[in-house]
Design a protein around this motif. Structure first.
Motif, mmCIF file in Angstrom:
data_model
loop_
_atom_site.group_PDB
_atom_site.id
_atom_site.type_symbol
_atom_site.label_atom_id
_atom_site.label_comp_id
_atom_site.label_asym_id
_atom_site.label_seq_id
_atom_site.Cartn_x
_atom_site.Cartn_y
_atom_site.Cartn_z
ATOM 1 N N THR A 1 2.801 4.669 -1.352
ATOM 2 C CA THR A 1 2.483 5.343 -2.252
ATOM 3 C C THR A 1 3.855 6.242 -2.646
ATOM 4 O O THR A 1 4.023 6.614 -3.651
ATOM 5 C CB THR A 1 1.006 5.886 -1.872
ATOM 6 O OG1 THR A 1 1.527 7.456 -1.158
ATOM 7 C CG2 THR A 1 0.059 5.410 -2.367
ATOM 8 N N ARG A 2 4.562 6.561 -1.125
ATOM 9 C CA ARG A 2 6.098 7.557 -1.758
ATOM 10 C C ARG A 2 6.661 6.338 -0.978
ATOM 11 O O ARG A 2 7.110 5.745 0.068
ATOM 12 C CB ARG A 2 5.451 8.528 -1.139
ATOM 13 C CG ARG A 2 4.534 9.162 -1.154
ATOM 14 C CD ARG A 2 4.592 10.364 -0.930
ATOM 15 N NE ARG A 2 3.153 11.609 -1.492
ATOM 16 C CZ ARG A 2 3.008 13.228 -1.482
ATOM 17 N NH1 ARG A 2 3.983 13.170 -0.142
ATOM 18 N NH2 ARG A 2 2.131 13.379 -1.509
ATOM 19 N N GLU B 1 7.224 9.118 -5.907
ATOM 20 C CA GLU B 1 6.476 8.630 -5.892
ATOM 21 C C GLU B 1 5.849 7.761 -6.422
ATOM 22 O O GLU B 1 6.069 7.058 -7.747
ATOM 23 C CB GLU B 1 4.878 9.673 -6.731
ATOM 24 C CG GLU B 1 5.559 11.288 -6.448
ATOM 25 C CD GLU B 1 4.997 11.293 -4.740
ATOM 26 O OE1 GLU B 1 3.969 10.633 -4.904
ATOM 27 O OE2 GLU B 1 5.861 12.165 -4.047
ATOM 28 N N ASP C 1 0.878 -1.561 -0.196
ATOM 29 C CA ASP C 1 0.085 -0.397 0.203
ATOM 30 C C ASP C 1 0.690 1.244 0.072
ATOM 31 O O ASP C 1 0.671 2.724 -0.397
ATOM 32 C CB ASP C 1 -1.126 -0.007 1.162
ATOM 33 C CG ASP C 1 -0.613 -0.278 2.528
ATOM 34 O OD1 ASP C 1 1.085 -0.080 2.328
ATOM 35 O OD2 ASP C 1 -1.032 0.059 3.392
ATOM 36 N N GLN D 1 3.113 4.523 -8.062
ATOM 37 C CA GLN D 1 2.390 4.415 -8.460
ATOM 38 C C GLN D 1 1.684 2.686 -8.403
ATOM 39 O O GLN D 1 2.629 2.030 -9.219
ATOM 40 C CB GLN D 1 1.456 5.171 -9.987
ATOM 41 C CG GLN D 1 2.007 6.903 -9.932
ATOM 42 C CD GLN D 1 1.893 7.038 -10.843
ATOM 43 O OE1 GLN D 1 1.514 6.327 -11.531
ATOM 44 N NE2 GLN D 1 2.250 8.712 -10.938
#
Length: 86
Positions: A66-67, A84, A64, A86
């Protein structure tokens, strides 16, 4: 690549040694999802003077995330690359 329990990230790194002595590949870590993660397999590469060396480094980050931040350390110097995901 996303798996059920991990996000596999692969980085291609190059170390350039312009010094007079051979040097080991830097320490690489990934900060993601509140954790600092070591690579699945650390590169054990020695880079000779006035040459360069390449290595691929894989990490399993939380699925999970995201960064992330890729941290590369040589001696007492650390560089960070924010990412970042995705």
């Amino acid at each position: 690549r996303r798996f059920v329990n991990a996000l596999r990230l692969r980085f291609s790194l190059r170390m350039v040694n312009s010094g007079r002595y051979a040097g080991g590949f830097p320490q690489v870590r990934l900060a993601a999802g509140g954790r600092v993660i070591a690579p699945i397999e650390s590169p054990s590469l020695v880079v000779l003077p006035d040459s360069d060396g390449d290595a691929e480094v894989d990490f399993d980050a939380p699925p999970d995330a995201t960064r992330a931040v890729l941290r590369v350390t040589i001696g007492d110097r650390t560089e960070e690359l924010p990412l970042e995901l995705q």
